[in-house]
Design an enzyme around this catalytic site. Structure first.
Site, short mmCIF file in Angstrom:
data_model
loop_
_atom_site.label_atom_id
_atom_site.label_comp_id
_atom_site.label_asym_id
_atom_site.label_seq_id
_atom_site.Cartn_x
_atom_site.Cartn_y
_atom_site.Cartn_z
CG ASP A 86 -2.14 0.97 1.28
OD1 ASP A 86 -2.17 1.53 0.02
OD2 ASP A 86 -1.91 1.73 2.53
CB SER A 87 0.18 4.95 -0.62
OG SER A 87 -1.03 4.81 0.13
CB CYS A 121 -3.31 -0.03 -2.44
SG CYS A 121 -3.21 1.58 -3.32
CD GLU A 128 -0.30 6.99 5.93
OE1 GLU A 128 0.80 7.13 6.72
OE2 GLU A 128 -0.72 5.94 5.62
CB CYS A 180 -9.42 4.64 0.23
SG CYS A 180 -7.77 4.63 0.86
CG HIS A 193 -5.15 5.03 4.16
ND1 HIS A 193 -4.61 4.34 2.96
CD2 HIS A 193 -4.12 5.45 4.82
CE1 HIS A 193 -3.35 4.82 2.93
NE2 HIS A 193 -2.86 5.20 4.20
N1 DGL Z 1 -4.72 2.97 0.56
C1 DGL Z 1 -4.81 3.33 -0.58
C2 DGL Z 1 -6.23 3.00 -1.41
O1 DGL Z 1 -6.86 1.89 -0.78
C3 DGL Z 1 -4.34 4.40 -1.11
C4 DGL Z 1 -4.43 5.84 -0.49
C5 DGL Z 1 -3.60 6.86 -0.81
O2 DGL Z 1 -2.36 6.69 -1.05
O3 DGL Z 1 -4.11 7.68 -1.42
O4 DGL Z 1 -6.66 3.53 -2.36
#
Ligand code: DGL
Length: 280
Positions: free
Chosen positions: A13-14, A76, A153, A185, A187
């Protein structure tokens, strides 16, 4: 020599979003070893162009291919929406993405589906298309949430401002009377407290992390690749600050991870140098 079935599964993931997928994998397949990579030096992904996202994913895949893994899970949605199809054809590894498992789970639950996701995922229309392909009579509403990832984050999960932002993003979906909401997402699972408190209780929440964990287990079983030894401790690697990731992630992991900082581009350059010095 390690047998393929005893190699780790890679997740990337990011940032800390993929930890929601990691936790689902721990629950579904506690016997598997995991390598978790977070490209924290370059987050967020969700406001970047499709070309940049594809390039980042290729760099991650190049590195993962050198690490001895048996499967890659894109933890991600942004990468799954923008890069899964392209990289599947380029690497000799099973690669799983979140969109189809998430869309399938949502269609089982409702007919009026909301999707909250990064701007890049929304612009790709990946969820919209996947849901419509499964059931063209379903209605789909998408909302891009650019502020969520930086807030998570930055560890502002419980702030009043985050609540205001969540209210703003969810209002339009609530007014459409959605019966189902997809966390588009990874996150966003970390905001489940605030999201639950804003949404009407009748709305079904779909976290594609749960569905991808089930899909990954099925795939490993079909390929005869389930681990039959004791799992190794999860290896955590990041491209940014190891200390920052360890500090932030412990609230979701329940322990303070040992985190390695790695250099994606440099590692591929080292490889090129090695290859050329070997005359390959
Ligand atoms: N967690 C990621 C997703 O599911 C990426 C979020 C990001 O870095 O913008 O899209």
């Amino acid at each position: 020599m390690i047998e393929t079935q005893n190699l780790p599964i890679a997740l990337f993931d990011s940032g800390v979003g993929g930890l929601s997928v990691l936790r689902a994998i721990y629950r579904q397949m506690p016997q598997e070893s995991i390598l978790y990579f977070a490209d924290t030096a370059r987050l967020p992904y969700g406001t970047r162009s499709p070309e940049t996202i594809l390039q980042f994913v290729r760099e991650i895949m190049d590195w993962l291919s050198t690490q001895g893994v048996k499967m890659v899970i894109m933890a991600c949605n942004t990468s799954s929406a923008l890069a899964l199809e392209a990289v599947r054809a380029e690497y000799d590894l099973p690669i799983l993405g979140l969109i189809l498992p998430g869309a399938r789970a949502a269609v089982k639950q409702g007919k009026n589906i909301g999707v909250i996701a990064t701007p890049a995922t929304v612009a790709s229309n990946a969820y919209f298309q996947a849901i419509k392909e499964i059931d063209s009579t379903t209605r789909v509403w998408q909302v891009g949430c650019p502020e969520f990832v930086p807030l998570i984050e930055g560890n502002h999960i419980h702030s009043a401002y985050t609540r205001q932002v969540a209210q703003k993003y969810l209002n339009s979906l609530i007014s459409k009377r959605i019966d189902t909401l997809i966390y588009g997402c990874t996150h966003y699972r970390h905001l489940e407290g605030v999201l639950h408190s804003i949404l009407p209780p009748s709305v079904n929440i779909i976290d594609p992390a749960e569905s991808i964990a089930i899909a990954a287990e099925r795939e490993l079983r079909l390929m005869g690749l389930k681990n039959n030894k004791l799992p190794l401790p999860t290896r955590f690697c990041v491209s940014g600050s190891a200390e920052q990731f360890a500090e932030l992630s412990q609230q979701w992991l329940g322990f303070c991870p040992r985190v390695e900082k790695i250099h994606l581009r440099e590692s591929s350059m080292i490889e090129m140098t090695l290859k050329s010095s070997e005359g390959v």
